[in-house]
Design an enzyme around this catalytic site. Structure first.
Site, PDB file in Angstrom:
ATOM      1  N   LYS A 107       0.863  -1.192   0.000  1.00 54.60           N
ATOM      2  CA  LYS A 107       0.000   0.000   0.000  1.00 54.60           C
ATOM      3  C   LYS A 107       0.890   1.229   0.000  1.00 54.60           C
ATOM      4  O   LYS A 107       2.018   1.185   0.479  1.00 54.60           O
ATOM      5  CB  LYS A 107      -0.869   0.018   1.265  1.00 54.60           C
ATOM      6  CG  LYS A 107      -2.103   0.874   1.132  1.00 54.60           C
ATOM      7  CD  LYS A 107      -3.187   0.095   0.411  1.00 54.60           C
ATOM      8  CE  LYS A 107      -4.501   0.817   0.386  1.00 54.60           C
ATOM      9  NZ  LYS A 107      -5.604  -0.127   0.106  1.00 54.60           N
TER      10      LYS A 107
HETATM   11  N1  GLU Z   1      -7.351   0.214  -3.133  1.00 52.33           N
HETATM   12  C1  GLU Z   1      -8.095  -0.983  -3.397  1.00 52.33           C
HETATM   13  C2  GLU Z   1      -8.120  -1.873  -2.170  1.00 52.33           C
HETATM   14  O1  GLU Z   1      -7.968  -1.418  -1.075  1.00 52.33           O
HETATM   15  C3  GLU Z   1      -7.631  -1.699  -4.655  1.00 52.33           C
HETATM   16  C4  GLU Z   1      -6.216  -2.176  -4.649  1.00 52.33           C
HETATM   17  C5  GLU Z   1      -5.754  -2.713  -6.003  1.00 52.33           C
HETATM   18  O2  GLU Z   1      -6.526  -2.727  -6.943  1.00 52.33           O
HETATM   19  O3  GLU Z   1      -4.595  -3.101  -6.072  1.00 52.33           O
HETATM   20  O4  GLU Z   1      -8.385  -3.045  -2.259  1.00 52.33           O
END
Ligand code: GLU
Length: 416
Positions: A107
């Protein structure tokens, strides 16, 4: 988050250790899985429109890469900090594992209120942040995506910046791009669509009558607004929605289309007509289904006992603290956890990456069909584990996910 309850990192760790206890995980594996493999913190200058320079702080954390490259969104929000990003990265590891998708968890985030920036400032900040991340991201290493405060345009800038450095177009470095530059059909709707699939399954699993169910949605960003639109189209009565300015309530069902149009004009929901409620009041409404789709730490020991919904579907990551989980369990409220409920974005991101690597693109029908298959399969696996082991859905989802990651770590062995 209300003081006394765990913050996001403590929440993520408590959820992990509970699953590790159930699995009888040894201390070595526990140590590995409780830590984040790589944490990058960058402070970088951006030239603002008035000629001044502002230094921003950005993060990228890769929690565990045993099952594949890192995957996870990038958040632009004034409250982003390292502990939050670490928690969000951990949840991505479990989410990918629960879905059976070959990714590790990562993240990123920048501590900024994107609404306070001009388009030019947003682009310069994004391109500089992408440059700072360049050494650790890539289609085989770590693949960012949108999260709160970022969108397809931001992803296009990241893809372009990395591509400029490489000297050729690198589509697979980031997902959630616009379809014109390597994005996939159905990605914008994916998280919301996935939530509706899981909601349908959960309604049947809980034995709730399908007709006339009322729903409250906290958060009206990409996830919350899409869920509200899709559910109202499917005949659910969406009676309350909110954004950071507060919410609106109508017991007979809101006109979601009108609210979306209002937001598209840049107005907050506090300017919508109807009965105004606070974000906290929304969580305690007499509804059948509650969908927290905003920030983490919203349902806590302070308000969990006042939740009237029979079913909570976690659209946000980490909206329920462990303390609240205990209270909800006692009160017979079914919680469909984040790593199952909101995995649609991740799943369609995976499809985007696969399409980018193959330079072969699918139509939206195929995307949605495959999304439905993967999410419903995960729902069945998790509910049957919960039934067999007398666990909550979160406990079962975590046991399934942690066991898959632990198996990968074990099989790969220790280097050197
Ligand atoms: N931000 C989204 C999540 O928390 C998508 C992450 C992604 O597509 O890699 O799952």
């Amino acid at each position: 988050m209300v003081s006394g309850d765990s913050g996001p990192l403590a929440t993520a760790l408590a959820q992990f250790h509970a699953a590790a206890d159930r699995l009888g995980l040894d201390d070595d594996l526990r140590q590995i899985l409780a830590s984040c493999k790589r944490e990058l913190v960058v402070h970088f200058p951006v030239r603002m429109d008035d000629g001044s320079i502002r230094v921003f702080t950005g993060y990228r954390v890769q929690h565990n890469l045993a099952r594949g490259p890192g995957k996870g969104g990038i958040r632009y929000h004034p409250a982003v900090d390292l502990d939050e990003v670490k928690a969000l990265a951990m949840w991505m590891t479990w989410k990918a594992a629960a879905m059976g998708i070959p990714y590790g968890g990562a993240k990123g985030g920048v501590r900024v209120d994107p609404k306070s920036l001009s388009l030019g400032e947003l682009e310069r900040l994004t391109r500089r942040y992408a440059t700072e991340l360049a050494p650790i991201v890539g289609p085989q290493e770590d693949i960012p995506a949108p999260d709160m405060g970022t969108d397809a345009q931001v992803m296009a800038w990241i893809m372009d910046t990395v591509s400029m450095h490489q000297g050729y177009t690198v589509l697979g470095v980031v997902t959630g791009k616009p379809p014109a530059v390597g994005g996939t059909a159905g990605r914008v709707e994916a998280t919301g669509r996935g939530i509706t699939y899981i909601l349908e399954e959960a309604v049947a699993w809980c034995g709730l009558p399908r007709d006339g169910l009322t729903v409250a949605v906290q958060g009206f960003g990409n996830v919350g607004s899409m869920v509200a639109i899709l559910l109202s189209q499917r005949g659910y009565q969406v009676v309350a929605v909110s954004d950071s300015s507060g919410g609106v309530y109508d017991g007979t069902g809101l006109n979601i289309k009108a609210l979306v149009e209002l937001k598209q004009k840049g107005a907050p929901l506090s300017q919508a007509s109807g009965d105004h409620i606070s974000n906290q009041e929304l969580l305690e409404l007499p509804v059948d289904i509650l969908i927290p789709a905003a920030l983490e730490g919203q349902i806590t020991s302070q308000n969990a006992s006042r939740v009237q919904a029979r079913l909570i579907i976690e659209g946000a990551n980490g909206p329920t603290t462990p303390e609240a989980d205990c209270i909800l369990k006692e009160n017979g409220v079914t919680v469909v956890p984040d790593i199952l409920a909101n995995a649609g974005g991740l799943v369609v991101s995976y499809f985007e990456w696969v399409q980018d690597l193959q330079s072969f693109f699918w139509d939206e029908e195929e995307v949605n069909e495959r999304l439905s298959h993967i999410m419903r399969r995960a729902f069945r696996e998790i509910t049957s584990l919960a039934e067999r082991g007398r666990m909550t859905l979160r406990e079962a989802a975590m046991v399934l996910a942690v066991s898959r990651v632990a198996e990968a770590v074990r099989l790969r062995g220790l280097y050197p």
